[in-house]
Design a protein around this motif. Sequence first.
Motif, PDB file in Angstrom:
ATOM      1  N   ARG A 144     -39.080 163.693  26.458  1.00 29.91           N
ATOM      2  CA  ARG A 144     -38.740 164.917  25.722  1.00 29.91           C
ATOM      3  C   ARG A 144     -39.700 165.210  24.597  1.00 29.91           C
ATOM      4  NH1 ARG A 144     -32.340 163.556  25.260  1.00 29.91           N
ATOM      5  NH2 ARG A 144     -31.786 164.042  27.410  1.00 29.91           N
ATOM      6  N   THR A 145     -40.351 164.167  24.095  1.00 27.11           N
ATOM      7  CA  THR A 145     -41.225 164.396  22.946  1.00 27.11           C
ATOM      8  C   THR A 145     -42.689 164.322  23.329  1.00 27.11           C
ATOM      9  OG1 THR A 145     -40.954 162.074  22.435  1.00 27.11           O
ATOM     10  CG2 THR A 145     -39.583 163.626  21.208  1.00 27.11           C
TER      11      THR A 145
ATOM     12  N   ASP B  44     -36.541 156.092  15.783  1.00 23.20           N
ATOM     13  CA  ASP B  44     -35.729 156.827  16.735  1.00 23.20           C
ATOM     14  C   ASP B  44     -36.419 158.077  17.249  1.00 23.20           C
ATOM     15  OD1 ASP B  44     -33.715 155.068  16.709  1.00 23.20           O
ATOM     16  OD2 ASP B  44     -32.450 156.148  15.286  1.00 23.20           O
ATOM     17  N   THR B  45     -37.164 158.695  16.374  1.00 21.89           N
ATOM     18  CA  THR B  45     -37.784 159.960  16.764  1.00 21.89           C
ATOM     19  C   THR B  45     -39.279 159.924  16.503  1.00 21.89           C
ATOM     20  OG1 THR B  45     -37.339 160.812  14.560  1.00 21.89           O
ATOM     21  CG2 THR B  45     -35.734 161.357  16.256  1.00 21.89           C
TER      22      THR B  45
ATOM     23  N   SER C 173     -32.112 156.444  28.595  1.00 23.22           N
ATOM     24  CA  SER C 173     -32.185 156.971  27.231  1.00 23.22           C
ATOM     25  C   SER C 173     -33.575 156.764  26.655  1.00 23.22           C
ATOM     26  CB  SER C 173     -31.179 156.273  26.319  1.00 23.22           C
ATOM     27  OG  SER C 173     -29.931 156.254  26.932  1.00 23.22           O
ATOM     28  N   LYS C 174     -34.122 155.594  26.899  1.00 20.97           N
ATOM     29  CA  LYS C 174     -35.447 155.295  26.354  1.00 20.97           C
ATOM     30  C   LYS C 174     -36.526 156.182  26.952  1.00 20.97           C
ATOM     31  CE  LYS C 174     -35.356 150.527  24.797  1.00 20.97           C
ATOM     32  NZ  LYS C 174     -35.383 149.165  25.368  1.00 20.97           N
TER      33      LYS C 174
ATOM     34  N   LEU D 165     -36.281 159.874  25.918  1.00 26.07           N
ATOM     35  CA  LEU D 165     -36.733 160.117  24.550  1.00 26.07           C
ATOM     36  C   LEU D 165     -38.247 160.335  24.542  1.00 26.07           C
ATOM     37  CD1 LEU D 165     -35.124 160.065  21.887  1.00 26.07           C
ATOM     38  CD2 LEU D 165     -36.140 157.840  21.444  1.00 26.07           C
ATOM     39  N   LYS D 166     -38.912 159.523  25.328  1.00 29.51           N
ATOM     40  CA  LYS D 166     -40.365 159.638  25.448  1.00 29.51           C
ATOM     41  C   LYS D 166     -40.739 160.939  26.148  1.00 29.51           C
ATOM     42  CE  LYS D 166     -43.296 155.633  25.473  1.00 29.51           C
ATOM     43  NZ  LYS D 166     -43.533 154.366  26.136  1.00 29.51           N
TER      44      LYS D 166
ATOM     45  N   GLN E 117     -44.995 157.932  17.753  1.00 28.59           N
ATOM     46  CA  GLN E 117     -43.716 157.276  17.533  1.00 28.59           C
ATOM     47  C   GLN E 117     -43.941 155.783  17.333  1.00 28.59           C
ATOM     48  OE1 GLN E 117     -40.774 158.223  20.453  1.00 28.59           O
ATOM     49  NE2 GLN E 117     -39.181 157.081  19.412  1.00 28.59           N
TER      50      GLN E 117
ATOM     51  N   ASP F 156     -33.310 166.090  33.589  1.00 30.02           N
ATOM     52  CA  ASP F 156     -33.600 166.305  32.162  1.00 30.02           C
ATOM     53  C   ASP F 156     -34.829 167.194  31.975  1.00 30.02           C
ATOM     54  OD1 ASP F 156     -32.873 165.350  29.333  1.00 30.02           O
ATOM     55  OD2 ASP F 156     -35.049 165.048  29.406  1.00 30.02           O
TER      56      ASP F 156
END
Lengths: 86, 264
Positions: free
Chosen positions: A29-30, A70-71, A22-23, A26-27, A65, B153
């Motif tokens: 994807r952004t 979170d985002t 998850s961590k 998140l990185k 970030q 992903d």
Amino acid sequence: MLDRFFSDRRSDSKDIAKERLSKVLLKDRTSYSPEIIESLGADILNVLSNYMEFDKDETDIHISQEDGEDTPVLHMNVPIITMFNR
Amino acid sequence: MGKVIVVTSGKGGVGKTTTSANIGMGLALRGKNVLLIDADIGLRNLDVIIGMEDRIVYDLIDVIDGGCRPSEAIIKDKRYENLSLLPAAQTKDKTAVTPEQMEKLCEQLKESYDYVIIDCPAGIEQGFKNAVAGADMALVVTVPEVSAVRDADRIIGLLQQNGIKEPKLILNRVRPDMTKNGDMLDIEDVKEILGIGAIGIIPDENSVIISSNRGVPVILNDEAMAGTAYKNIIRRIEGEEVPFEDLNKKQKVGIIARLKRIFA
């Protein structure tokens, strides 16, 4: 005996995997390539130029970030010289 | 007008080709007219997995270059005549085709087939772009490991950029003993992480490798749980609502199958 003790215990390695994934996702994807950021900045400034005159040399656009957020956030710093009020 | 489905993953070695072969075979078993395209140019593999390696004369690049007609390069399966294969070139590389050429070819081929299944190469470079260019739908194959899920992903993001908004997940090589123990990501975990819907879960079974050895996709093996899992994927592709199978349950083996085993 010891074997049995360990095999009966529920392991949690998948929870670790999930949390780590998850961590990192998140990185992933952004994260944008510098070219994308540059192109995004050019587009935004292009729109802004319809409404104001700004200091081109001092403008700054970047995504970052903070720890604990979170985002990621898009930051823009555009010093305005004049607003076109009409 | 048929449907073009690309089977992709990002990471190599997670079972794209095996999945393509089984899905192609499964749809053909259902009476659909199916064309499999091996888009892994330079690393031709689908032909051996499905057991059609003997009769290749021309390949995908020959068709694209105009060196032959599609009908000359496409070979028909001897077992199921509504299954065909357009093999990859073995001596060229991925830059020998452009996404535009692939898109055009897919448009043309889907006139003649119910399903065109494209086996995508690993990676996110040109080979991937070629394979997804003409696709209407994507199946993302992954295994329950952090590296493969991460790559999946990335692929999902790229598919969405290419206009494929709702790729479907296939979780391959699941080991029920490990998921039960909390030592392996299960389908719910992976769905949650990737944020896409699932279309299949394939157990990690010896039967899959044995089938590949023989060039007979596991979907033709009625005793294998992996075969049943692929059959259920076929039904879901065809729009049926099929509950996900419980991999912890032992497959019931009928008396005939038992006898077959004994006398085999």
